[in-house]
Design a protein around this motif. Structure first.
Motif, PDB file in Angstrom:
ATOM      1  N   UNK A   1       0.245  14.735  18.430  1.00 35.28           N
ATOM      2  CA  UNK A   1       0.100  16.157  18.192  1.00 35.28           C
ATOM      3  C   UNK A   1      -1.322  16.602  18.468  1.00 35.28           C
ATOM      4  N   UNK A   2      -1.433  17.819  18.902  1.00 31.56           N
ATOM      5  CA  UNK A   2      -2.742  18.396  19.149  1.00 31.56           C
ATOM      6  C   UNK A   2      -3.300  18.999  17.872  1.00 31.56           C
ATOM      7  N   UNK A   3      -4.544  18.799  17.637  1.00 30.05           N
ATOM      8  CA  UNK A   3      -5.204  19.458  16.514  1.00 30.05           C
ATOM      9  C   UNK A   3      -5.879  20.715  17.046  1.00 30.05           C
ATOM     10  N   UNK A   4      -5.566  21.800  16.430  1.00 36.78           N
ATOM     11  CA  UNK A   4      -6.139  23.076  16.863  1.00 36.78           C
ATOM     12  C   UNK A   4      -7.281  23.430  15.922  1.00 36.78           C
ATOM     13  N   UNK A   5      -8.440  23.562  16.486  1.00 34.85           N
ATOM     14  CA  UNK A   5      -9.580  23.982  15.678  1.00 34.85           C
ATOM     15  C   UNK A   5      -9.836  25.453  15.953  1.00 34.85           C
ATOM     16  N   UNK A   6      -9.955  26.204  14.906  1.00 37.03           N
ATOM     17  CA  UNK A   6     -10.193  27.638  15.054  1.00 37.03           C
ATOM     18  C   UNK A   6     -11.549  27.982  14.470  1.00 37.03           C
ATOM     19  N   UNK A   7     -12.126  29.006  14.996  1.00 41.22           N
ATOM     20  CA  UNK A   7     -13.412  29.465  14.482  1.00 41.22           C
ATOM     21  C   UNK A   7     -13.193  30.102  13.111  1.00 41.22           C
ATOM     22  N   UNK A   8     -14.138  29.921  12.212  1.00 42.67           N
ATOM     23  CA  UNK A   8     -13.975  30.525  10.891  1.00 42.67           C
ATOM     24  C   UNK A   8     -14.003  32.053  10.999  1.00 42.67           C
ATOM     25  N   UNK A   9     -13.195  32.684  10.181  1.00 46.64           N
ATOM     26  CA  UNK A   9     -13.160  34.142  10.199  1.00 46.64           C
ATOM     27  C   UNK A   9     -13.992  34.682   9.045  1.00 46.64           C
ATOM     28  N   UNK A  10     -14.392  35.932   9.161  1.00 49.02           N
ATOM     29  CA  UNK A  10     -15.205  36.570   8.141  1.00 49.02           C
ATOM     30  C   UNK A  10     -14.417  37.733   7.568  1.00 49.02           C
ATOM     31  N   UNK A  11     -14.190  37.725   6.254  1.00 44.48           N
ATOM     32  CA  UNK A  11     -13.461  38.798   5.596  1.00 44.48           C
ATOM     33  C   UNK A  11     -14.449  39.647   4.800  1.00 44.48           C
ATOM     34  N   UNK A  12     -14.210  40.961   4.802  1.00 41.56           N
ATOM     35  CA  UNK A  12     -15.081  41.878   4.060  1.00 41.56           C
ATOM     36  C   UNK A  12     -14.253  42.623   3.026  1.00 41.56           C
ATOM     37  N   UNK A  13     -14.736  42.729   1.802  1.00 41.03           N
ATOM     38  CA  UNK A  13     -13.978  43.427   0.764  1.00 41.03           C
ATOM     39  C   UNK A  13     -13.991  44.934   0.983  1.00 41.03           C
TER      40      UNK A  13
END
Length: 114
Positions: A1-13
């Motif tokens: 299986x392929x491991x998918x690495x994603x960039x971290x996302x930034x959430x704002x309140x």
């Protein structure tokens, strides 16, 4: 299986009156990227705020249609604002965020007055 690495996302309140009312019920509202899924949102909130999450509800708010004109009567047209995505995050009992600057003692004092 392929491991998918994603960039971290930034959430704002979101800091509106409606979001403040939801925070009294331990539900917090965040603006998130349109491409983020619930698992990515959960990981981002947990890493940024160090809290325990129970549920997440998401919604995509479509952009409002607006009219514009370049000049007095020439080239009328219409376009729409960009879409946005919101996440309603319910925290576990005992977890809270100090987004609105209200201390816990103030919350307890207002609950006792009711």
């Amino acid at each position: 299986m392929k491991t998918i690495t994603t960039a971290p996302i930034f959430v704002t309140p979101v800091t509106t009156e409606k979001a403040y009312g939801q925070s009294q019920k331990n539900i917090y509202v965040f603006n998130v990227p349109l491409t983020a899924n619930k698992q990515q949102i959960k990981n981002a909130v947990q890493s940024q705020y160090d809290v325990t999450i129970v549920t997440i509800k998401t919604l995509v708010q479509s952009g409002k249609a607006i009219r514009f004109s370049r000049g007095k009567n020439r080239y009328p047209g219409s376009t729409s604002r960009t879409d946005s995505k919101k996440a309603y995050v319910t925290l576990a009992d005992g977890s809270s965020l100090n987004i609105f600057g209200v201390e816990e003692t103030d919350k307890k004092a207002t609950e006792e007055k009711k």
